[in-house]
Design an enzyme around this catalytic site. Structure first.
Site, mmCIF file in Angstrom:
data_model
loop_
_atom_site.group_PDB
_atom_site.id
_atom_site.type_symbol
_atom_site.label_atom_id
_atom_site.label_comp_id
_atom_site.label_asym_id
_atom_site.label_seq_id
_atom_site.Cartn_x
_atom_site.Cartn_y
_atom_site.Cartn_z
ATOM 1 N N ASN A 16 36.063 44.131 51.364
ATOM 2 C CA ASN A 16 35.619 44.338 49.981
ATOM 3 C C ASN A 16 34.925 43.058 49.486
ATOM 4 O OD1 ASN A 16 35.714 44.199 47.099
ATOM 5 N ND2 ASN A 16 37.243 45.831 47.076
ATOM 6 N N LYS A 42 36.293 41.325 46.389
ATOM 7 C CA LYS A 42 37.502 40.532 46.631
ATOM 8 C C LYS A 42 37.154 39.211 47.323
ATOM 9 C CE LYS A 42 41.007 44.129 47.416
ATOM 10 N NZ LYS A 42 41.988 44.599 48.410
ATOM 11 N N ASP A 78 46.345 43.277 48.757
ATOM 12 C CA ASP A 78 46.357 44.716 48.527
ATOM 13 C C ASP A 78 46.607 44.900 47.046
ATOM 14 O OD1 ASP A 78 46.031 47.202 50.144
ATOM 15 O OD2 ASP A 78 47.777 47.753 48.938
ATOM 16 N N GLY A 116 35.136 47.903 41.428
ATOM 17 C CA GLY A 116 36.230 48.862 41.267
ATOM 18 C C GLY A 116 36.326 49.405 39.843
ATOM 19 N N LYS A 141 37.356 36.451 34.222
ATOM 20 C CA LYS A 141 38.215 37.432 34.908
ATOM 21 C C LYS A 141 39.234 36.711 35.798
ATOM 22 C CE LYS A 141 38.548 41.083 38.333
ATOM 23 N NZ LYS A 141 37.954 42.020 39.274
HETATM 24 P P1 IMP Z 1 42.637 47.895 48.665
HETATM 25 O O1 IMP Z 1 41.440 47.325 49.343
HETATM 26 O O2 IMP Z 1 43.307 48.981 49.439
HETATM 27 O O3 IMP Z 1 43.576 46.817 48.211
HETATM 28 O O4 IMP Z 1 42.078 48.643 47.380
HETATM 29 C C1 IMP Z 1 41.983 48.016 46.184
HETATM 30 C C2 IMP Z 1 41.295 48.970 45.196
HETATM 31 O O5 IMP Z 1 41.937 48.816 43.933
HETATM 32 C C3 IMP Z 1 39.841 48.566 44.982
HETATM 33 O O6 IMP Z 1 38.973 49.270 45.848
HETATM 34 C C4 IMP Z 1 39.632 48.942 43.523
HETATM 35 O O7 IMP Z 1 39.375 50.326 43.437
HETATM 36 C C5 IMP Z 1 40.994 48.664 42.907
HETATM 37 N N1 IMP Z 1 41.062 47.255 42.434
HETATM 38 C C6 IMP Z 1 41.840 46.251 42.925
HETATM 39 N N2 IMP Z 1 41.614 45.100 42.276
HETATM 40 C C7 IMP Z 1 40.650 45.372 41.383
HETATM 41 C C8 IMP Z 1 39.972 44.554 40.432
HETATM 42 O O8 IMP Z 1 40.175 43.320 40.327
HETATM 43 N N3 IMP Z 1 39.078 45.186 39.660
HETATM 44 C C9 IMP Z 1 38.821 46.520 39.763
HETATM 45 N N4 IMP Z 1 39.391 47.313 40.657
HETATM 46 C C10 IMP Z 1 40.320 46.737 41.462
#
Ligand code: IMP
Length: 198
Positions: A9, A12, A69, A156, A178
């Site tokens: 991502n 991230k 995560d 996200g 942020k």
């Molecule tokens: P992961 O990669 O499985 O941890 O998915 C995390 C998901 O949560 C992201 O794809 C976003 O949809 C959401 N998410 C996590 N952190 C954020 C953030 O800081 N802003 C907006 N969405 C977030």
């Protein structure tokens, strides 16, 4: 010291590098590696999934790996999407599709009489060394869900999340603003303390 950033991502990646701002660390990211393993995130909690991701990448590269995560919990939706945040509208869902589904689900809940728009972002970060030693930390950010998306920063669900005490969505805050208040910022600053004490 090398640390593998166990995520694909790009939002991230940029936030983690900005928040930790380690001049002595050489980050290994998907952006500079020709081969990157797929990790199946089939854990039941943020901690399990972060450990799965960091462990898989640490074993693949033979270096310490850092994973986040994270997700959004919406009270009126019984804390969904939670660990399914990235895939809420389907396995390959875009951020826009996930936001549309979340607002639709929340509108339906409102029609059923649910009034709360309270939500929180959660982040669990794990640093995993080859051999299996780990340290971890949790961060959260409380807020409410906007009625429509606003703003262009972040990624996200940022355009529909209004942190408590702000009249703006996360996507209307600058990256520096942020990172100061976000779930990921809190989790990573706590992880850094554990790291210094370990
Ligand atoms: P992961 O990669 O499985 O941890 O998915 C995390 C998901 O949560 C992201 O794809 C976003 O949809 C959401 N998410 C996590 N952190 C954020 C953030 O800081 N802003 C907006 N969405 C977030």
């Amino acid at each position: 010291m090398k640390i593998v950033l166990a995520t694909s991502n790009r939002g991230k990646i940029s936030e983690i590098k900005d928040i930790l701002d380690f001049s002595s660390v050489e980050w290994v990211t998907i952006e500079d590696q020709p081969e990157w393993p797929e990790v199946v995130e089939d854990g039941q909690t943020f901690l399990e999934n972060a450990t799965l991701k960091a462990g898989a990448l640490s074993q693949f590269f033979g270096e310490p790996a850092l994973a986040d995560d994270s997700g959004l919990e919406v009270e009126a939706l019984e804390n969904r999407p939670g660990i399914k945040s990235a895939r809420f509208a389907g396995p390959k869902a875009t951020d826009e599709e996930n936001i549309t589904k979340l607002l639709d689900d929340l509108n339906k809940a409102t029609l059923r009489g649910e009034r709360s728009r309270v939500a929180r972002f959660l982040s669990v970060v794990v640093l995993y060394w080859p051999g299996g030693r780990t340290i971890s930390a949790v961060g959260q950010c409380q807020g409410t869900i906007a009625t429509a998306p606003r703003g262009t920063f972040g990624f996200g669900y940022d355009p529909i999340f209004i942190p408590n005490g702000y009249g703006r969505t996360m996507a209307e805050l600058s990256p520096a603003e942020k990172n100061k208040l976000s779930h990921r910022g809190s989790a990573l600053r706590e992880l850094h303390q554990h790291f210094k004490n370990s």
